[in-house]
Design a protein around this motif. Structure first.
Motif, mmCIF file in Angstrom:
data_model
loop_
_atom_site.group_PDB
_atom_site.id
_atom_site.type_symbol
_atom_site.label_atom_id
_atom_site.label_comp_id
_atom_site.label_asym_id
_atom_site.label_seq_id
_atom_site.Cartn_x
_atom_site.Cartn_y
_atom_site.Cartn_z
ATOM 1 N N LEU A 210 0.852 -1.193 0.000
ATOM 2 C CA LEU A 210 0.000 0.000 0.000
ATOM 3 C C LEU A 210 0.883 1.236 0.000
ATOM 4 O O LEU A 210 1.283 1.732 1.030
ATOM 5 C CB LEU A 210 -0.900 0.000 1.231
ATOM 6 N N ASP B 214 -4.920 3.920 -6.673
ATOM 7 C CA ASP B 214 -5.093 5.049 -5.745
ATOM 8 C C ASP B 214 -5.410 4.446 -4.387
ATOM 9 O O ASP B 214 -6.412 3.762 -4.230
ATOM 10 C CB ASP B 214 -6.251 5.952 -6.203
ATOM 11 N N HIS B 215 -4.552 4.693 -3.406
ATOM 12 C CA HIS B 215 -4.719 4.013 -2.118
ATOM 13 C C HIS B 215 -5.283 4.907 -1.029
ATOM 14 O O HIS B 215 -5.156 4.601 0.151
ATOM 15 C CB HIS B 215 -3.381 3.388 -1.696
ATOM 16 N N THR B 216 -5.923 5.995 -1.413
ATOM 17 C CA THR B 216 -6.415 6.895 -0.361
ATOM 18 C C THR B 216 -7.560 6.296 0.455
ATOM 19 O O THR B 216 -7.769 6.675 1.589
ATOM 20 C CB THR B 216 -6.849 8.271 -0.934
ATOM 21 N N ALA B 217 -8.344 5.396 -0.116
ATOM 22 C CA ALA B 217 -9.403 4.725 0.655
ATOM 23 C C ALA B 217 -9.465 3.262 0.215
ATOM 24 O O ALA B 217 -9.113 2.950 -0.917
ATOM 25 C CB ALA B 217 -10.744 5.410 0.410
ATOM 26 N N PRO B 218 -9.902 2.371 1.089
ATOM 27 C CA PRO B 218 -9.925 0.935 0.743
ATOM 28 C C PRO B 218 -11.106 0.566 -0.151
ATOM 29 O O PRO B 218 -11.990 -0.201 0.226
ATOM 30 C CB PRO B 218 -10.011 0.252 2.108
ATOM 31 N N ILE B 219 -11.105 1.147 -1.335
ATOM 32 C CA ILE B 219 -12.219 1.004 -2.263
ATOM 33 C C ILE B 219 -11.657 0.659 -3.630
ATOM 34 O O ILE B 219 -10.645 1.227 -4.036
ATOM 35 C CB ILE B 219 -12.942 2.363 -2.400
ATOM 36 N N VAL C 292 -16.449 -1.806 -4.818
ATOM 37 C CA VAL C 292 -16.481 -2.695 -3.649
ATOM 38 C C VAL C 292 -15.336 -2.350 -2.703
ATOM 39 O O VAL C 292 -14.359 -1.708 -3.104
ATOM 40 C CB VAL C 292 -16.344 -4.188 -4.084
ATOM 41 N N PRO C 293 -15.422 -2.793 -1.441
ATOM 42 C CA PRO C 293 -14.261 -2.684 -0.564
ATOM 43 C C PRO C 293 -13.089 -3.423 -1.230
ATOM 44 O O PRO C 293 -13.291 -4.451 -1.868
ATOM 45 C CB PRO C 293 -14.705 -3.408 0.713
ATOM 46 N N ASN D 209 -10.828 -5.409 -0.474
ATOM 47 C CA ASN D 209 -10.550 -6.833 -0.228
ATOM 48 C C ASN D 209 -11.528 -7.749 -0.980
ATOM 49 O O ASN D 209 -11.427 -8.966 -0.898
ATOM 50 C CB ASN D 209 -10.591 -7.141 1.276
ATOM 51 N N GLU D 210 -12.470 -7.172 -1.704
ATOM 52 C CA GLU D 210 -13.429 -7.968 -2.474
ATOM 53 C C GLU D 210 -13.218 -7.838 -3.983
ATOM 54 O O GLU D 210 -14.106 -8.174 -4.770
ATOM 55 C CB GLU D 210 -14.866 -7.536 -2.127
ATOM 56 N N ASP E 22 -7.931 1.012 -4.888
ATOM 57 C CA ASP E 22 -6.968 0.435 -3.951
ATOM 58 C C ASP E 22 -6.696 -1.037 -4.280
ATOM 59 O O ASP E 22 -7.409 -1.919 -3.812
ATOM 60 C CB ASP E 22 -7.552 0.583 -2.536
ATOM 61 N N ALA F 171 -13.806 6.517 -7.644
ATOM 62 C CA ALA F 171 -13.140 5.395 -8.315
ATOM 63 C C ALA F 171 -13.998 4.892 -9.475
ATOM 64 O O ALA F 171 -13.485 4.567 -10.551
ATOM 65 C CB ALA F 171 -12.871 4.269 -7.321
#
Lengths: 445, 449
Positions: free
Chosen positions: A3, A31-36, A103-104, A106-107, A208, A374
């Protein structure tokens, strides 16, 4: 997962691309500003590809893609994404159909797997019952959005008026009730095999994720899907730059106020001149400082509302449309006269530099605003990849707009806003207005 | 089994709602700042305790008209000049009133933020409400009201509120006013409303985006130095039901291809302690695509393009409503299914599967809601308007996860009232009136030709 990075440098977003062996074009933007993370697929097929007697089919087909696939049950696509905390939808347009979920992060694998399952193995899940059900849903969508909504027929009436018969953009996107009734499972199979192939699609992932990881997942899920056998070419789309006259149609409808849509053929989306047209359209009708709003709504007070927009069609011709709704006490004839006068004024005298600056400033802000999401980034990457094979164009839009000059806008206006390139689609309240007198008042006989 | 092919989720990365600071400026304005570094953008959102529920009786629509006319002329610039100045900066001001507050909002690129905010502060601190512009916006509102006559969705919403609340409730009339009340409004009413309500004590400025808290504070202190000081006037709200039992109203639209349906009753105020279980209960009933009402009406029966239910959360008890549009011929059948679903969720516990779908969705979708500076500013406005605790967003997901099937059942029993259902149908009375008669929905009234 690493990250790091992913910081946008002012208005530039990172863009990576690769192709799978089966032809799938993939674009990535980290883009890693939010886990999306957003997943977005554009299939290069829309209502333009429908055969005669099957208007509305591309859109009905879009509905069927949410009815399950080989390993996904009916409505399960929605359920799995929502359970994961995602948002999703699809949409159909003249030239393309898109499917998307955010999605989040991790999905990501789930979203990719679901999209791959329906790209690869939709047909085993198709049944007559599902088709009949979605046909009813779509017919109700037509009733809701088109038939029972004031001015709801605007898109299909406009397509019919401004495109010649048999042009792929001429027929209704939502489709006729008769054609929707005629759609069969055979049509589904044929459309799927022809158009829903990896080499006729663009997959974009924005947000992300780790690039290496994403490449592995895409290859794993989409790699085994066979390449298509090619799609039939569309009939010739090119059209002369102007209509060659003033097209007119009057629609008597269940509306309270007269409303005039005036269309002009304009340079196709993505061409250099498109940006001139887009700026011209913003000068005419974007926000309260625009010409039409200032003059017709604020000063002369004959319009309840006024705006302008472009369709952004990338083939054949684009359309610029001016849209003005009359105030209650204003006659249909007066509405037409006032709009004609504004268009005539800008056609004869052109626009000033300050108007060009205002329009570009507003468009630029909107561009940055859109890059926040995103889903928007992924959708635009898919769009530029589908239409032009160049997803990186997402980063060049601001420069293209900045390079538009007053001179270029005025050239565009004198080429495209003359009487030889106007199409008036006029809605009038059903009762108490005679079509003949409307036409006579407009001077066409 | 094929389902074993399905990928498992990876480890979720943590997410926190952006840090924000909430303070009182020396002049009395409340300032909430959320620095967010992503793109060179910021949103400035001014909220004033001057929403439509503050309309004096007989002046319904004055709050909306005041907010709408705020940017139509100041002591220095006329309305056209103001629009031009903002738009040359690449932004335009949105202003209006909803039930609970008036709002004035701009989103700009960072290097125009100072100029745009100064201009905004100056303009809305010295509005002159020109007669001509007040009259123009009134005429535009009257045009909107006229258009509703042929717009079944908006008409159904409006009629539903009218039949739901007693006529002396502000909620019974449209937030922007009726034709009668708007016609009667004058420049003087607007000016008085502004002077009584737009005050430091009733104003919060929210900044979200590419600007630090210190810079925000300096900017707002300067830009709002002439904001009228003092406390804003406040007013109590009546929100009683119009009809004690069930009743049903048909707004006749001969030959309409669809019926617009609204079924519901008065709901709950936003600050109700059962907010979270009620939110989940509604998600299962009609809030999600996979909700009972949508799956029943759309996917099982093909009656509609979509059906949903929601609680309209306001300071006072807003409506609870099930909303859909169905093909005219199946109106009674669709209505029957809606009644079945309302009864069912009150009589038995929802399944674990339904509970987890709604709970997982509301919990996990949380980060996706705050991708933009405008969305963050609006979330912060919710905190202010409803006086929610500072850690509301910090504890939101925990509160969602704490809801159980038992709490959902209790919320359904307590907050759904089948005996009080009001039904509004905008459609072809000839096709629908007889068929709905045996649904026992109360006295049937038909309006219109």
């Amino acid at each position: 997962m690493a990250l790091h990075g992913g910081q946008f440098t002012r208005m530039r977003i990172p863009v990576e691309t690769f192709h799978l062996d089966n032809g799938l074009f993939v674009t990535l933007s980290e883009d890693h500003t939010a886990p999306i993370v957003a997943v977005n697929l554009w299939y290069h097929v829309g209502s333009a590809n429908e055969r005669a007697g099957r208007t509305g089919f591309a859109h009905l087909f879009e509905h069927m893609l949410f009815q399950g696939s080989a390993h996904v049950g009916v409505n399960e696509h929605f359920e799995l994404i929502q359970r994961a905390g995602g948002t999703l939808n699809g949409s159909t347009w003249l030239e393309r159909t898109n499917y998307f979920e955010t999605v989040p992060s991790n999905e990501l694998a789930l979203a990719l797997w679901l999209e791959a399952d329906r790209m690869g193995e939709l047909l085993p899940a198709m049944t007559q019952e599902k088709l009949d059900n979605q046909r009813d849903v779509v017919k109700n969508e037509r009733r809701w959005a088109v038939d029972n909504q004031p001015y709801g027929t605007m898109l299909e009436k406009m397509q019919e008026l401004v495109f010649p018969p048999s042009h792929p953009f001429q027929h209704s996107l939502i489709g006729s009730m008769e054609d929707l009734s005629a759609a069969s499972l055979d049509d589904i199979a044929q459309f799927f095999t022809t158009y829903y192939t990896p080499d006729n699609a663009v997959l974009s992932i924005a947000g992300d994720f780790d690039s290496e990881e994403a490449r592995k997942l895409v290859t794993k899920y989409f790699g085994p899907i066979p390449k298509g056998k090619g799609k039939p070419p569309l009939p010739p789309m090119n059209l002369p730059p102007v209509f060659g006259g003033w097209l007119r149609e009057v629609v008597q409808d269940n509306v309270s106020l007269p409303r005039l849509f005036m269309a002009f053929r304009s340079p196709i989306f993505g061409s250099e001149e498109y940006y001139d047209a887009s700026v011209a359209s913003a000068i005419l009708g974007m926000r309260k400082g625009s010409r039409l709003h200032r003059s017709l709504v604020r000063e002369r007070q004959i319009a309840a509302d006024a705006g302008a927009f472009t369709f952004d069609l990338a083939k054949g011709t684009d359309l610029m449309v001016v849209d003005v709704t009359a105030r209650p006490e204003v006659s249909v004839a007066q509405l037409e006269e006032e709009v004609d006068r504004e268009i005539e004024l800008v056609y004869r005298e052109g626009v000033a530099e300050s108007e060009v600056k205002r329009a570009i400033a507003l468009i630029e802000t909107d561009l940055v605003v859109s890059l926040q999401s995103a889903g928007e980034r992924a959708d635009r990457l898919s769009m530029f990849a589908t239409y032009f094979n160049q997803p990186g164009l997402i980063n060049e839009q601001a420069d293209r707009y900045r390079s538009v000059t007053t001179e270029r806008v005025n050239d565009l206006i004198s080429e495209r806003l003359g009487e030889d390139n106007r199409a008036s689609l006029l809605y009038v309240p059903k009762e108490g207005v005679e079509t003949e007198s409307v036409l006579a008042a407009a001077g066409t006989g | 089994m094929a389902t074993t092919l399905r990928p498992k989720p990876g480890e979720a990365r943590s997410y926190q709602f952006p840090d924000f600071r909430d303070e009182k400026l020396p002049g009395g304005i409340r300032l909430v700042t959320a620095p967010v570094v992503k793109l060179p953008l910021a949103t400035v959102l001014v909220i004033v305790d001057a929403g439509s529920t503050s309309d004096p009786a007989g002046e319904e629509g004055v709050a909306a008209l005041t907010a709408g006319t705020l940017l139509e002329g100041s002591t220095r610039f006329d309305g056209a000049e103001l629009a031009e100045k903002f738009e040359q900066l690449g932004t335009s001001v949105e202003s209006g009133a909803d039930w609970d507050s008036a709002f004035i909002k701009i989103t700009t690129v960072s290097d125009k933020l100072e100029d745009a905010t100064r201009l905004l502060g100056e303009a809305i601190s010295s509005p002159i409400f020109p007669e001509r512009e007040v009259e123009r916006l009134k005429a535009e509102r009257l045009a909107e009201i006229l258009q509703l006559e042929t717009e079944p969705r908006g008409l159904a919403d409006e009629k539903f509120s009218e039949f739901l609340y007693t006529p002396d409730s502000r909620y019974s009339k449209p937030d922007e006013g009726t034709a009668e009340s708007v016609r009667a409004l004058s420049r003087k009413d607007v000016d008085e409303f502004y002077r009584a309500r737009y005050r430091t004590g009733s104003t919060t400025v929210i900044l979200a985006g590419d600007i630090s808290t210190d810079a925000s504070r300096a900017l707002i202190n300067g830009a709002f130095q002439n904001w009228p000081s003092g406390a804003g006037r406040s007013q109590s709200l009546v929100a009683a039901a119009r009809t004690p039992g069930r009743s049903i109203h048909v707004v006749n639209k001969p030959e309409a291809p669809q019926s617009e349906l609204r079924v519901g009753h008065i709901g709950l105020p936003r600050n109700h302690p059962d907010f979270f279980p009620t939110l989940l209960m509604n998600a299962v009933l009609g809030g999600l695509f996979g909700s009972r009402i949508n799956l029943n009406l759309r996917e099982a029966h093909g009656y509609t393009y979509g059906a949903s239910s929601f609680y309209d959360w306001r300071r006072g008890p807003g409506p609870f409503v099930v909303s859909t549009a169905v093909q005219s011929e199946v109106t009674a059948a669709a209505l029957r299914e809606i009644l079945v679903e309302i009864d069912r969720i009150r009589s038995e516990r929802i399944s674990e599967d339904e509970l987890s779908l709604a709970r997982d969705y509301l919990d996990r979708v949380f980060p996706i809601r705050y991708e933009t500076t405008a969305a963050i500013a609006s979330a912060l406005a919710t905190l202010v308007i409803y006086d929610l605790p500072t850690d509301y967003y910090g504890s939101y997901r925990r509160n969602i996860r704490a809801v159980t099937a038992d709490r959902v059942l209790r919320a359904a029993k307590a907050h759904l009232h089948p005996d009080q259902l009001q039904t509004v149908m905008v459609g072809d009375a000839q096709v629908i009136a007889d068929s709905v008669a045996d649904l026992n929905l109360g006295e049937l009234r038909i309006d219109g030709s």
